[in-house]
Motif scaffolding. Sequence first.
Motif, PDB file in Angstrom:
ATOM      1  N   GLU A  31       0.766  -1.185   0.036  1.00  0.00           N
ATOM      2  CA  GLU A  31       0.080   0.105   0.016  1.00  0.00           C
ATOM      3  C   GLU A  31       0.769   1.244  -0.028  1.00  0.00           C
ATOM      4  N   ALA A  32       1.994   1.309   0.721  1.00  0.00           N
ATOM      5  CA  ALA A  32       2.875   2.343   0.580  1.00  0.00           C
ATOM      6  C   ALA A  32       3.489   2.530  -0.603  1.00  0.00           C
ATOM      7  N   VAL A  33       3.694   1.628  -1.627  1.00  0.00           N
ATOM      8  CA  VAL A  33       4.266   1.714  -2.935  1.00  0.00           C
ATOM      9  C   VAL A  33       3.316   2.257  -3.718  1.00  0.00           C
ATOM     10  N   ALA A  37       4.054  12.922 -10.634  1.00  0.00           N
ATOM     11  CA  ALA A  37       5.465  12.645 -11.187  1.00  0.00           C
ATOM     12  C   ALA A  37       6.325  13.724 -10.292  1.00  0.00           C
ATOM     13  N   ASN A  38       7.418  13.230  -9.728  1.00  0.00           N
ATOM     14  CA  ASN A  38       8.347  14.303  -9.239  1.00  0.00           C
ATOM     15  C   ASN A  38       9.608  14.521 -10.344  1.00  0.00           C
ATOM     16  N   PRO A  39       9.868  15.784 -10.752  1.00  0.00           N
ATOM     17  CA  PRO A  39      10.840  15.972 -11.715  1.00  0.00           C
ATOM     18  C   PRO A  39      12.240  15.574 -11.351  1.00  0.00           C
ATOM     19  N   LYS A  40      12.454  15.320  -9.996  1.00  0.00           N
ATOM     20  CA  LYS A  40      13.644  14.878  -9.476  1.00  0.00           C
ATOM     21  C   LYS A  40      13.904  13.592  -9.434  1.00  0.00           C
ATOM     22  N   ALA A  41      12.803  12.888  -9.578  1.00  0.00           N
ATOM     23  CA  ALA A  41      12.969  11.489  -9.963  1.00  0.00           C
ATOM     24  C   ALA A  41      13.307  10.727 -10.956  1.00  0.00           C
ATOM     25  N   GLN A  42      13.352  11.524 -11.954  1.00  0.00           N
ATOM     26  CA  GLN A  42      13.519  11.329 -13.481  1.00  0.00           C
ATOM     27  C   GLN A  42      15.162  11.037 -13.791  1.00  0.00           C
ATOM     28  N   GLN A  43      15.586   9.847 -14.169  1.00  0.00           N
ATOM     29  CA  GLN A  43      17.040   9.837 -14.608  1.00  0.00           C
ATOM     30  C   GLN A  43      17.408   9.742 -15.857  1.00  0.00           C
ATOM     31  N   THR A  44      18.533  10.281 -16.259  1.00  0.00           N
ATOM     32  CA  THR A  44      18.741  10.194 -17.504  1.00  0.00           C
ATOM     33  C   THR A  44      19.722   8.971 -17.662  1.00  0.00           C
ATOM     34  N   ASP A  45      19.468   8.119 -18.830  1.00  0.00           N
ATOM     35  CA  ASP A  45      20.163   6.922 -19.241  1.00  0.00           C
ATOM     36  C   ASP A  45      21.608   7.232 -19.558  1.00  0.00           C
ATOM     37  N   GLU A  46      22.699   6.426 -19.412  1.00  0.00           N
ATOM     38  CA  GLU A  46      23.865   6.830 -19.416  1.00  0.00           C
ATOM     39  C   GLU A  46      24.135   6.516 -21.115  1.00  0.00           C
ATOM     40  N   PHE A  47      23.386   5.613 -21.541  1.00  0.00           N
ATOM     41  CA  PHE A  47      23.817   5.421 -23.080  1.00  0.00           C
ATOM     42  C   PHE A  47      22.929   5.973 -24.106  1.00  0.00           C
ATOM     43  N   ASP A  48      22.049   7.176 -23.507  1.00  0.00           N
ATOM     44  CA  ASP A  48      21.289   7.908 -24.280  1.00  0.00           C
ATOM     45  C   ASP A  48      20.228   7.280 -25.017  1.00  0.00           C
ATOM     46  N   ASN A  79       8.802   7.800  -8.918  1.00  0.00           N
ATOM     47  CA  ASN A  79       9.019   8.550  -7.906  1.00  0.00           C
ATOM     48  C   ASN A  79       9.481   7.581  -6.615  1.00  0.00           C
ATOM     49  N   LEU A  80       9.600   6.378  -7.192  1.00  0.00           N
ATOM     50  CA  LEU A  80      10.405   5.231  -6.576  1.00  0.00           C
ATOM     51  C   LEU A  80      11.683   5.337  -6.276  1.00  0.00           C
ATOM     52  N   ASN A  81      12.193   6.110  -7.422  1.00  0.00           N
ATOM     53  CA  ASN A  81      13.660   6.495  -7.143  1.00  0.00           C
ATOM     54  C   ASN A  81      14.241   7.464  -6.156  1.00  0.00           C
ATOM     55  N   VAL A  82      13.540   8.087  -5.730  1.00  0.00           N
ATOM     56  CA  VAL A  82      13.872   8.852  -4.706  1.00  0.00           C
ATOM     57  C   VAL A  82      12.886   8.705  -3.349  1.00  0.00           C
ATOM     58  N   GLN A  83      11.837   7.981  -3.252  1.00  0.00           N
ATOM     59  CA  GLN A  83      11.375   7.674  -2.134  1.00  0.00           C
ATOM     60  C   GLN A  83      10.853   6.114  -2.028  1.00  0.00           C
ATOM     61  N   ASP A  84      11.211   5.456  -1.121  1.00  0.00           N
ATOM     62  CA  ASP A  84      10.880   4.091  -0.931  1.00  0.00           C
ATOM     63  C   ASP A  84       9.786   3.837   0.316  1.00  0.00           C
ATOM     64  N   ALA A  85       9.278   2.674   0.298  1.00  0.00           N
ATOM     65  CA  ALA A  85       8.204   2.504   1.142  1.00  0.00           C
ATOM     66  C   ALA A  85       8.515   2.340   2.448  1.00  0.00           C
ATOM     67  N   ARG A  86       9.700   2.121   2.870  1.00  0.00           N
ATOM     68  CA  ARG A  86      10.305   2.363   4.426  1.00  0.00           C
ATOM     69  C   ARG A  86      10.239   3.774   4.592  1.00  0.00           C
ATOM     70  N   ASP A  87      10.381   4.844   3.590  1.00  0.00           N
ATOM     71  CA  ASP A  87      10.308   6.192   3.988  1.00  0.00           C
ATOM     72  C   ASP A  87       8.785   6.476   4.435  1.00  0.00           C
ATOM     73  N   VAL A  88       8.018   5.718   4.026  1.00  0.00           N
ATOM     74  CA  VAL A  88       6.469   6.145   4.344  1.00  0.00           C
ATOM     75  C   VAL A  88       6.179   5.613   5.596  1.00  0.00           C
ATOM     76  N   VAL A  89       6.204   4.109   5.634  1.00  0.00           N
ATOM     77  CA  VAL A  89       5.762   3.241   6.959  1.00  0.00           C
ATOM     78  C   VAL A  89       7.136   2.744   7.363  1.00  0.00           C
ATOM     79  N   GLY A  90       8.047   3.657   7.854  1.00  0.00           N
ATOM     80  CA  GLY A  90       9.126   3.050   8.497  1.00  0.00           C
ATOM     81  C   GLY A  90       9.044   2.910   9.883  1.00  0.00           C
TER      82      GLY A  90
END
Length: 259
Positions: free
Chosen positions: A142-144, A152-163, A177-188
């Motif tokens: 449920e946290a996920v 969508a969080n703009p800071k969560a988007q990552q660029t691919d190293e191979f373009d 969003n899971l790149n910057v926030q995990d389930a343990r950050d919500v229900v830790g």
Amino acid sequence: MALQPCRTSLLRSRQAARAFLPCARSYATTAAETPESFKISESPASKTTSSSSSPRWSHTPAGMKAPLQMDFAKNPRNKVWAVNNDPARLDQMYERLLGQGGSKMLPDELKWLAVTHKSFDQGRRGFNDRLALVGRMALDVEAVKDIVSKPANPKAQQTDEFDRRAFEHPKLTPVDNLNVQDARDVVGKEQLAALARSVGLDNTVRWKPRSVDNLESSGVEVVLTGAVMAIVGAITLQHGGAVATQVIRERILARINKN
């Protein structure tokens, strides 16, 4: 050549054993009952305990009590620790946590088991580890869902190293969003322990701290977190995933997100 007679005798003995095997099986299945002189008679104390109608949570089973005390504390003060034995106080905690009628969602034995840590009474009355594991999985799911349901969080988007350019869709973008926030950050541990204290779970959970003068070093947050997860796990097993999902969203995540 000297071993040939031995081999012949072993072969004959094996054939004789096979001939008597059906007789031995029939004797084993039709064996007489144990004589009364060999039966262990129950003591009056055990008969009284077995015939009593007191619930399991309220007493230690007689068969799990040793005749001699084996645990000795270096500091006698650490042996003095009282836990809640009042069902009314336990029901009030369930009402605050689960809402009106929350004390009736679980049977009495399950309500007490969910708030019992394995350190209490050396685990002889049962403990909530397995319930906490089920509740941990339900809370993580449920946290996920809560994380990916947000914009969508703009800071969560990552660029691919191979373009390389991945497939893009508006409904798939919040998954980043899971790149910057995990389930343990919500229900830790911190969030669930704070929720447990707000509903009075710290006064109803049954456990034995290592040091009664320092509960933080004894792991009180871990105990409270495990109790919350065990209650969720008990609801999941008792009522199913749909009811557990509603409880997690309305009674747990909603409170944590407010804070």
